[in-house]
Write a protein that holds these residues in place. Sequence first.
Motif, short mmCIF file in Angstrom:
data_model
loop_
_atom_site.label_atom_id
_atom_site.label_comp_id
_atom_site.label_asym_id
_atom_site.label_seq_id
_atom_site.Cartn_x
_atom_site.Cartn_y
_atom_site.Cartn_z
N GLY A 190 0.77 -1.31 0.03
CA GLY A 190 -0.08 0.04 -0.03
C GLY A 190 0.82 1.31 0.04
N ILE A 191 1.91 1.29 0.68
CA ILE A 191 2.70 2.50 0.84
C ILE A 191 3.92 2.56 -0.32
CG2 ILE A 191 2.52 2.58 3.14
CD1 ILE A 191 5.43 1.41 3.44
N THR A 192 3.84 1.69 -1.06
CA THR A 192 4.92 1.79 -2.26
C THR A 192 4.58 2.85 -3.20
OG1 THR A 192 5.39 -0.69 -2.40
CG2 THR A 192 5.76 0.49 -4.30
N PHE A 193 3.49 3.05 -3.43
CA PHE A 193 3.33 4.07 -4.40
C PHE A 193 3.36 5.63 -3.65
CE2 PHE A 193 0.42 0.48 -5.33
CZ PHE A 193 0.68 0.42 -6.70
N ILE A 194 3.54 5.53 -2.56
CA ILE A 194 3.72 6.90 -2.02
C ILE A 194 5.44 7.00 -1.72
CG2 ILE A 194 3.80 8.31 0.03
CD1 ILE A 194 0.96 7.18 0.46
N ALA A 195 6.11 5.90 -1.43
CA ALA A 195 7.30 5.92 -1.01
C ALA A 195 8.26 5.68 -2.30
CB ALA A 195 7.81 4.53 -0.26
N CYS A 196 7.94 5.10 -3.49
CA CYS A 196 8.68 5.03 -4.65
C CYS A 196 9.57 6.16 -5.13
CB CYS A 196 8.07 4.42 -5.65
SG CYS A 196 8.94 3.84 -7.17
#
Length: 265
Positions: A139-145
């Motif tokens: 879920g957080i990948t799209f924010i963290a990338c």
Amino acid sequence: MPQLSGGSEKPRRWIKRYRTETAASTASVLSTVTAFPLDSVKTRMQTYPYAGALDCVRVTYNSEGIRGFFRGVTAPLASVTLVRTISFSIYQRSKYVYSDWMKQNLGFCPLEHVNKNGAYPNLGTIACFGVAGATAGSGITFIACPFELTKLSAQVSVLMANQKNADPQKQAIALSYHNKGTFKTLANIVKHRGFSGMYTGLNLHLLRDTLGTGIYFATYESSKQLLTTFSGKDAHKNPIAVLAAGALCGIVSWALICLYPSRQL
């Protein structure tokens, strides 16, 4: 006086309701500020030919003072806090959803099991917490990338620019990332790669964070349960178990991340 008492109750109720988010954001701020000097030294050593870590620390302190070790801390402080707060929030909600599903469909409730005195981790609890962690990681990948890509671009820009027999145009692009802040580096990525460039390597980042976060939370919950059982105390009365479990899950997850190849650039 009653008004003061009533006013003080609202913040308490808010903190209690969002205790996971409050704890995660507070821990993120403290851990980021504490670890940033080490990360700064690591980044400088990756970029410049220092004789070693101590030489890097000496040169940085002599030329920039203490401030040099905290240069650029503001953006990571905001991004890491945001990512971790969202991650813990997703995990907290996911583990209840998966635990309820397992109770209804398999007749086993992981959350009830871990709260029993003398209970040990089993396949059901590891699966529940691992899948909940994987859900949070994906879920957080799209924010963290974009932030991760920005950090990597800044760290290796000079090394790429100094490569022998490299394309002069590529070297010029690499140098344009040198000594830029987070947002200027991000603007450079958009300039050279477009908006989709912020998600370069998203598939590998997604795989890494899904596996890493799943292992992180599965290790944390399992080791905390083991240490609590061995000590004979309740987890809320045994902060040493919580501290040791947090350290262990961090080591295990970072070992996975270090072994996993980074191919975002």
